[in-house]
Design an enzyme around this catalytic site. Structure first.
Site, PDB file in Angstrom:
ATOM      1  N   LYS A 169       0.851  -1.193   0.000  1.00 41.96           N
ATOM      2  CA  LYS A 169       0.000   0.000   0.000  1.00 41.96           C
ATOM      3  C   LYS A 169       0.890   1.248   0.000  1.00 41.96           C
ATOM      4  CE  LYS A 169      -3.990   1.954   2.497  1.00 41.96           C
ATOM      5  NZ  LYS A 169      -4.881   1.814   3.685  1.00 41.96           N
TER       6      LYS A 169
ATOM      7  N   SER B 262      -9.752   1.769   2.576  1.00 40.10           N
ATOM      8  CA  SER B 262      -8.861   2.464   1.688  1.00 40.10           C
ATOM      9  C   SER B 262      -7.807   1.582   1.015  1.00 40.10           C
ATOM     10  CB  SER B 262      -8.156   3.589   2.459  1.00 40.10           C
ATOM     11  OG  SER B 262      -7.331   3.057   3.477  1.00 40.10           O
TER      12      SER B 262
ATOM     13  N   SER C 207      -9.990  -0.451   6.881  1.00 40.70           N
ATOM     14  CA  SER C 207      -9.400  -0.347   5.542  1.00 40.70           C
ATOM     15  C   SER C 207      -8.662  -1.573   5.015  1.00 40.70           C
ATOM     16  CB  SER C 207      -8.452   0.846   5.471  1.00 40.70           C
ATOM     17  OG  SER C 207      -9.204   2.015   5.258  1.00 40.70           O
TER      18      SER C 207
HETATM   19  N1  GLN Z   1     -13.316   4.203   5.659  1.00 43.81           N
HETATM   20  C1  GLN Z   1     -12.706   4.652   6.865  1.00 43.81           C
HETATM   21  C2  GLN Z   1     -12.306   6.114   6.725  1.00 43.81           C
HETATM   22  O1  GLN Z   1     -12.567   6.645   5.713  1.00 43.81           O
HETATM   23  C3  GLN Z   1     -11.548   3.766   7.222  1.00 43.81           C
HETATM   24  C4  GLN Z   1     -10.242   4.220   6.720  1.00 43.81           C
HETATM   25  C5  GLN Z   1      -9.088   3.356   7.158  1.00 43.81           C
HETATM   26  O2  GLN Z   1      -9.240   2.348   7.834  1.00 43.81           O
HETATM   27  N2  GLN Z   1      -7.909   3.801   6.791  1.00 43.81           N
HETATM   28  O3  GLN Z   1     -11.771   6.715   7.597  1.00 43.81           O
END
Ligand code: GLN
Length: 454
Positions: free
Chosen positions: A60, A135, A159
């Site tokens: 990532k 994400s 995420s």
């Molecule tokens: N969807 C969540 C957010 O937008 C989780 C993001 C994450 O775990 N990095 O914050």
């Protein structure tokens, strides 16, 4: 097969499918081939094989890699070339996997669909009209499409698990502190955790074995001995006590998703586990709590992007303040700006007690829900996400709906406990993820249950 063959296969697959999947932001073909040659040579001279010897991996793009540009899918960092490796990257090098390239994500890990990437949208390998989740969408899609053997993602509020669920792969968020965050570009420091995305549970155990462990360079790293995760995959779940929170199976959860989870529970029952419904009454406050805490921490963490120290600097500023303002206005995308504004507001004097401090208190209540259930049960099971993947474009205009997708993953980050998402069937042709949540530092049980079910 030589490592060079494995890397050739991975690169060929990327050549075949990535123009459609678009999981990668950058492929480091030269570096991957060089590492492959080195590993093949070492083996020819009688060297030992590391735990992940020769396996092509995707990373990532919020995990820093020495010599490979690391952008967090932000324009702000489009020219950022790290001069060091994150601890997890060092550990992967020791385990002798091969980094193939950097994977797309929502900008600074803020989002749940990859549509917040400043570069392009990754598509779901099951159907290109659908999002891969986020994400860590590139991390999930690259594994689902067979471009790499495994990938690393980060999970602040779901995420790793949510994209794993949407793409039909396995995604593990370890206990907070088990895997070093050194070299992970910070989003919300009290929640962030790095973990693996893999094709199956056994691979997840191998990758976790390689990356877990105490790191003096991360002050929140847990100083604990690391169990044998691979050895834990015994297949035995006899007598295991499973809690199923009614709040995880309630309104808003797609009936087809619920059905898949219930059939998974039947399978585990058939293997000798028992399950009962429980209540985790503070679940309904988790999303609000998370978006206050995560945005507050993000507003503080992202203050370092000022146009001076990292990344892109705006041209022709009138003065220093103007340099900050211009660099940040041009460098950050709309969702990142929204989070910074929300967080700055929640932390400002006069509002701190009403928002940030209150959120911290509710966080404790949410954690206590977990403590209570874990007094009587070994694991908690429910869906990873209320629905399967949605269509690209369907939720972009509606941040609140987007935030609600995280309702079942977020409590886990707030409590700091480990959880895995493992595929448990299809609903209307798209994968459903089963979430298995464990006690702090009990990844072994989480992996054992996931493996038995799989
Ligand atoms: N969807 C969540 C957010 O937008 C989780 C993001 C994450 O775990 N990095 O914050």
């Amino acid at each position: 097969l030589s490592v060079t063959d494995l890397v050739d296969q991975s690169l060929a697959k990327i050549g075949d499918v990535d123009s459609k999947v678009r999981a990668f932001l950058r492929v480091d073909e030269e570096g991957a081939r060089r590492t492959a040659r080195e590993l093949d040579d070492q083996l020819a001279f009688g060297g030992d094989r590391g735990l992940l010897f020769g396996l092509p991996a995707g990373i990532k793009d919020n995990i820093v890699t020495e010599g490979i540009t690391t952008t967090c899918a932000s324009r702000f960092l489009e020219n950022y070339d790290p001069i060091y490796d994150a601890t997890v990257i060092k550990k992967l090098k020791q385990a002798q996997s091969v980094t193939i390239g950097k994977l797309n994500m929502d900008e600074f890990a803020m989002g749940g669909s990859n549509e917040n990437s400043a570069y392009h949208v990754t598509t779901n390998p099951w159907n290109p009209e659908y999002v891969p989740g986020g994400s860590s969408g590139g991390s999930a899609a690259s594994v689902a499409a067979g471009e790499v053997y495994f990938s690393l993602g980060s999970d602040t509020g779901g995420s790793i698990r949510q994209p794993a669920s949407y793409c039909g792969v396995v995604g593990l968020k370890p206990t907070y502190g088990l895997v070093s965050r050194f070299g992970l570009v910070a989003f919300a420091s009290s929640l962030d955790q790095i973990g693996p995305l893999t094709k199956n549970v056994e691979d997840a155990a191998y990758v976790l074995q390689a990356i877990a462990g105490h790191d003096p360079q991360d002050s929140t790293s847990a100083n604990v001995s690391i169990p044998d995760y691979i050895g834990a995959l015994s297949g035995d779940v006899k007598g295991l006590r499973i809690a199923v929170p009614k709040e995880y199976m309630g309104q808003g959860v797609d009936p087809a998703v619920k059905d898949s989870v219930l059939s998974a529970l039947k399978v585990l029952e058939g293997l000798g586990a028992v399950w009962e419904e429980v209540s985790m009454p503070h679940t309904e406050y988790a999303v609000a709590t998370y978006y206050l805490i995560a945005s507050s921490e993000a507003s503080s963490n992202l203050a370092r992007f000022d146009g001076v120290r990292y990344g892109v600097r705006a041209s022709d500023p009138d003065n220093l303040l103007d340099l900050y303002v211009k660099s940040r206005s041009q460098g950050f995308g709309p969702e990142v700006k929204r989070r910074i504004m929300l967080g700055t507001y929640a932390l400002s004097s006069g509002y701190y007690d009403a928002y940030y401090l209150k959120a911290q208190k509710v966080r404790t209540l949410i954690k206590q829900d977990f403590d209570n259930v874990f007094q009587n049960y070994d694991v908690i099971i429910g869906p990873t996400a209320p629905t399967t993947a949605f269509k690209i474009g369907e939720q972009v205009g509606d941040p609140l709906t987007m935030y609600l997708n995280d309702i079942l993953t977020i409590p886990v980050n707030l409590a700091g406990v480990p959880a895995i998402s493992v595929p448990c069937g299809l609903a209307e042709g798209m994968p459903v993820g089963l979430q298995i949540i464990g006690k702090a530092l009990d990844e072994a049980t989480v992996l054992r249950v996931a493996h038995a079910f799989e």
